[in-house]
Design an enzyme around this catalytic site. Sequence first.
Site, PDB file in Angstrom:
ATOM      1  N   SER A 125       2.364  -0.589   2.357  1.00 54.69           N
ATOM      2  CA  SER A 125       1.562  -1.137   1.263  1.00 54.69           C
ATOM      3  C   SER A 125       0.483  -2.036   1.832  1.00 54.69           C
ATOM      4  CB  SER A 125       2.448  -1.938   0.304  1.00 54.69           C
ATOM      5  OG  SER A 125       2.926  -3.118   0.941  1.00 54.69           O
ATOM      6  N   LYS A 126      -0.278  -2.658   0.948  1.00 53.38           N
ATOM      7  CA  LYS A 126      -1.412  -3.483   1.375  1.00 53.38           C
ATOM      8  C   LYS A 126      -0.983  -4.645   2.263  1.00 53.38           C
ATOM      9  CE  LYS A 126      -4.489  -2.440  -2.491  1.00 53.38           C
ATOM     10  NZ  LYS A 126      -5.204  -2.981  -3.673  1.00 53.38           N
ATOM     11  N   ARG A 127       0.248  -5.091   2.094  1.00 53.54           N
ATOM     12  CA  ARG A 127       0.687  -6.236   2.915  1.00 53.54           C
ATOM     13  C   ARG A 127       0.771  -5.875   4.400  1.00 53.54           C
ATOM     14  NH1 ARG A 127       5.424  -4.517   0.511  1.00 53.54           N
ATOM     15  NH2 ARG A 127       7.112  -3.929   1.928  1.00 53.54           N
ATOM     16  N   GLY A 179      -1.582  -4.223   5.907  1.00 45.95           N
ATOM     17  CA  GLY A 179      -2.952  -4.005   6.375  1.00 45.95           C
ATOM     18  C   GLY A 179      -3.594  -2.891   5.572  1.00 45.95           C
TER      19      GLY A 179
END
Length: 469
Positions: A238-240, A242
């Site tokens: 996920s976005k966490r 990167g």
Amino acid sequence: MTVVTRFAPSPTGFLHVGGARTALYSWLYAKSQGGKFVLRIEDTDIERSTQEAIDAILEGMQWLGLEWDSGPFYQTKRFERYNQVIDQLLLEGKAYKCFMPAAELDAIREEQMNKGEKPRYPGTWRDRTDHPEGQPFAIRFKTPQTGSVIVKDHIRGNIEIANTELDDLIIRRSDGVPTYNFCVVIDDWDMDITHVVRGEDHINNTPRQINILQALGAPIPEYAHVSMILGDDGKKLSKRHGAVSVMQYRDDGYLPQALLNYLVRLGWSHGDQEIFSLDEMIKLFDLDSIGQSASAFNTDKLVWLNQHYIRSLPVSEVAGYAKWHFAEQGIDLSQGPALEDVIAVQAERVKNLKELAQISRYFYEDYEEFDADAAKKHLRPVAKDALVAVQAKLAALTQWNTQTIHDAINQAAEDLGVGMGKVGMPLRVAVTGSGNSPSLDATLNLLKPEQIEQRINKALEYIAIRANS
């Protein structure tokens, strides 16, 4: 049989890494078999689908070089075809009208869950003919009530699901819109799809789709359900972790060759080989060699591959991708040396193309200020004589190339009786504005003699102000 594969994203967001890997595997298999690759946009979720997302998907595919042989096809433009087949199934008694209100079905499912049962539609309207007039209804497919479905999967082997585990699937909602699972079936049939490569989250859909294909007398594609990609912490990517959008990797300075090479190895392997050209991928790729285990994304590995491709690809090819980054950072390439020449001297020093543009600005425009630490260390009053001496040597050159520049710097150091560093470092800071650059002779060779003279003068002015402060 001609192999035909497809990539069929839903345009509800960007092209993410998992989707890009699925597209790559599907594309590679088609190419390896001399087949065709179809791009289909599955936009039946009208409320969430956007033109922006469609554009992002197409841009991502084009940037990766995964060109499609036919398409893109859009499901929203094929409703007439879907409804034609639904009407055929109704006539044949293979589908039926369901008048059950959503609230009633929700209550039934809640009661089933309270009893520890699997929530499912109980088939209330399956055989009824007492249809109320003027009431909204959905169309459900009559799932066989006996037997089982065997999914022949290239990655997972045979997967058997009893039909008693499946309820009667809605194939057209009460608002008249055909549902995803039905549209996919008709598309795969009409487009002669022979191999479906998709994420493991579709495994539960596959037996339902096979039942519909069988009811239509349509051929059953072969399947390959790919495991998910995890972050390096073992959790779903996920976005966490990167960047997850393909175009974010472009923006961050990665080459598509590096990302493709990295993605192909997230689940597929050929011995211990790590680096694959696109031609090698096509030659070696096989669906049966894809592993079942989830793969962990490792950014350090991607960075390593990116560095490899920046250094090993033809300079002109790297330049084609690098131009975007220079433009993005407002650097006018017409005001300096050929970009290919800059890449040739900088390639060993950068991890990505964004960084390449950042550290190459001085080739195309004058810097505004010296790097504070570099100037403090190297542009001291003691450096004045070295700069004046090397400036004179460079100005006297009748030929401008790396060898003559190298000799001039050496001669200045010899005349002053100092080591090369005493001349080289002040000169580097004067010319580039910082303490880091490729070899001085290569750097200066890409600049104009008048630029170098002006920048040395700027450094001498800095030293003079410093000496008097």
